[in-house]
Scaffold this active site. Structure first.
Site, mmCIF file in Angstrom:
data_model
loop_
_atom_site.group_PDB
_atom_site.id
_atom_site.type_symbol
_atom_site.label_atom_id
_atom_site.label_comp_id
_atom_site.label_asym_id
_atom_site.label_seq_id
_atom_site.Cartn_x
_atom_site.Cartn_y
_atom_site.Cartn_z
ATOM 1 C CD GLN A 134 -3.125 -0.811 0.260
ATOM 2 O OE1 GLN A 134 -3.077 0.119 -0.552
ATOM 3 N NE2 GLN A 134 -4.155 -1.626 0.329
ATOM 4 C CB CYS B 241 -8.170 0.583 -4.648
ATOM 5 S SG CYS B 241 -7.781 -0.573 -5.957
HETATM 6 C C1 LIG Z 1 -4.632 -4.427 -3.869
HETATM 7 S S1 LIG Z 1 -3.295 -5.543 -3.807
HETATM 8 C C2 LIG Z 1 -3.460 -6.166 -2.168
HETATM 9 C C3 LIG Z 1 -2.216 -6.778 -1.559
HETATM 10 C C4 LIG Z 1 -2.239 -6.992 -0.054
HETATM 11 N N1 LIG Z 1 -3.481 -7.499 0.438
HETATM 12 C C5 LIG Z 1 -1.812 -5.761 0.690
HETATM 13 O O1 LIG Z 1 -2.633 -5.131 1.375
HETATM 14 O O2 LIG Z 1 -0.646 -5.374 0.620
HETATM 15 C C6 LIG Z 1 -3.882 -6.812 -4.847
HETATM 16 C C7 LIG Z 1 -2.947 -7.987 -4.995
HETATM 17 O O3 LIG Z 1 -3.594 -8.977 -5.794
HETATM 18 C C8 LIG Z 1 -2.653 -9.580 -6.650
HETATM 19 N N2 LIG Z 1 -3.461 -10.171 -7.736
HETATM 20 C C9 LIG Z 1 -3.949 -9.569 -8.853
HETATM 21 N N3 LIG Z 1 -4.737 -10.417 -9.525
HETATM 22 C C10 LIG Z 1 -4.776 -11.572 -8.814
HETATM 23 C C11 LIG Z 1 -5.458 -12.819 -8.989
HETATM 24 N N4 LIG Z 1 -6.249 -13.016 -10.012
HETATM 25 N N5 LIG Z 1 -5.267 -13.782 -8.061
HETATM 26 C C12 LIG Z 1 -4.430 -13.578 -7.000
HETATM 27 N N6 LIG Z 1 -3.776 -12.413 -6.783
HETATM 28 C C13 LIG Z 1 -3.961 -11.419 -7.668
HETATM 29 C C14 LIG Z 1 -1.697 -8.481 -7.020
HETATM 30 O O4 LIG Z 1 -0.433 -8.993 -7.411
HETATM 31 C C15 LIG Z 1 -1.630 -7.695 -5.688
HETATM 32 O O5 LIG Z 1 -0.576 -8.164 -4.895
#
Ligand SMILES: C[S@@+](CC[C@H](N)C(=O)[O-])C[C@H]1O[C@@H](n2cnc3c(N)ncnc32)[C@H](O)[C@@H]1O
Length: 404
Positions: free
Chosen positions: A225, A347
């Protein structure tokens, strides 16, 4: 061709500088007015202002315009302290007071929830905010030849910058040391409380950052974040919910570097994190060691491809997807395994509303709390707490769907 504005009429030659009154802001922070009954979005204009505008685009459905002169200024307008404001597309709300920005974001969430998911605005809680500037712990710089900077609005043209007001002060100092060498993007990150800097000049390939008393390793490609102060407030809220609900077995979907699961791991029996970025899962496993979070496990893959991992033993799912929201197979699976509690971090309120509309089939939405994670921009983060509707679990036990 004639344009009618507030019952005045102009012909096309005189119309180059139209004078209009702004009704309200749209969800991207642009002023809204109407020209001949067609909606017109005006950049850098605030509600009730009377402004002169220049139309820069016309489609069948709308006009897009920029403000050329402010004739009657809103009392909510603030001076923009950034020298790049007319070039860089970053701070869409820098001309609005911070207090009104927070009101705008709360209203935006209410409107979107009402429009797309028929959710009553009463369940939208007060927004959490911190400071307007110098909050970002990361910047992505673009380079081309000797130019290094940020992209201009909706283009690949680079505006060279020597500092960015959204950025942590120490990262601004580091910005001065960066030399454009390749055509590649340059990513700078700074660790919260450690001030460790990830940049091409210091050859670290990772940094350590703290949220609360938890220690996280972050590498270049892993998500973290961007606003560490707001993140701590958000994670504290998640921890409070997990404790209130007495959660035991927790899914941490889209877990990134394992941040949320590790933050709450002492309160629960076990955590399963799923994440599609290889570097982030590597970091999550290191973070597990760094924080002695032996009850956390991480799986690499897309959540929608690993739905067999989502089983009825989990009573709580923390869901933190990218802007696109949840894949329909993930929603289907959640509605099948029905964890008692869902905590959905988003988000993008539009995809959140779309997903809540489907989850509402079996879940009550307790509340939605907006977080101003991205001050001075139109973006807003939301934390939504959902609980399984009474009777749903019993109904499934009766039908033999749920076995515990
Ligand atoms: C908004 S971030 C949240 C990360 C974590 N929860 C944090 O607060 O730091 C979304 C995460 O989802 C991962 N991501 C995107 N598409 C995905 C999918 N289809 N399955 C699993 N992870 C995914 C991205 O790499 C990213 O790390």
């Amino acid at each position: 061709m004639l344009y009618f504005i507030k019952s005045m009429c102009y012909n096309e030659i005189e119309v180059r500088n139209l004078t209009v009154q702004i009704e309200k802001l749209d969800h991207y922070g642009r002023g809204i007015t109407r020209i001949n009954d067609k909606i017109c979005f005006v950049e850098n204009a605030l509600p009730k202002e009377i402004v002169e505008i220049k139309i820069i685009k016309e489609t069948k459905k709308y006009f897009l315009a920029t403000t050329t002169k402010i004739i009657k200024k809103s009392e909510d307008r603030t001076d923009i302290p950034c020298p790049y404001t007319n070039q860089c597309g970053g701070c869409n709300l820098a001309h609005l007071s911070f207090e009104k920005e927070n009101e705008f974001k709360t209203e935006k969430v209410k409107e979107i929830m009402n429009k797309f998911a028929k959710i009553d605005s009463k369940i939208i809680k007060e927004i959490v905010y911190d400071k307007p500037y110098h909050y970002r712990n990361k910047i992505t710089l673009h380079t081309n030849g000797n130019k290094i900077g940020l992209y201009q609005k909706e283009s690949n043209t680079i505006t060279p910058i020597t500092k960015c007001l959204l950025l942590n002060d120490k990262l601004n100092e580091e910005l001065g040391n960066i030399k454009p060498k390749t055509k590649k993007d340059i990513i700078l990150k700074i660790g919260n409380k450690t001030d460790e800097i990830l940049s091409p000049t210091n050859k670290n390939n990772y940094i350590i950052s703290y949220i609360g008393n938890k220690k996280y390793k972050i590498s270049e490609k892993s998500f973290f974040q961007v606003n560490s102060v707001i993140t701590e407030k958000l994670y504290e809220e998640i921890k409070r919910i997990i404790q209130d609900k007495k959660s035991k077995n927790v899914l941490d979907l889209y877990c990134g570097t394992g941040t949320i699961g590790i933050y709450i791991h002492e309160c629960v029996d076990k955590v399963l994190g799923i994440e599609s970025c290889k570097e982030a899962v590597e970091d999550a496993n290191d973070n597990k060691e760094l924080n002695n979070a032996t009850n956390c496990t991480y799986k690499l893959g897309k959540v929608e491809d690993l739905t067999t991992e989502l089983t009825k033993e989990y009573d709580t799912a923390i869901i933190d997807p990218p802007r696109s929201g949840l894949h329909k197979n993930v929603i289907k699976k959640l509605l099948e395994i029905t964890p008692k509690n869902l905590i959905y971090i988003s988000c993008d309120p539009v995809t959140l509303a779309r997903d809540l509309n489907l989850l509402k089939e079996k879940y009550e939405i307790e509340y939605i709390r907006p977080y101003n994670m991205f001050s001075r921009t139109y973006h807003v983060e939301c934390c939504t707490v959902l609980s399984l509707k009474k009777g749903k679990k019993e109904e499934e036990v009766k039908n033999g769907i749920y076995r515990n």
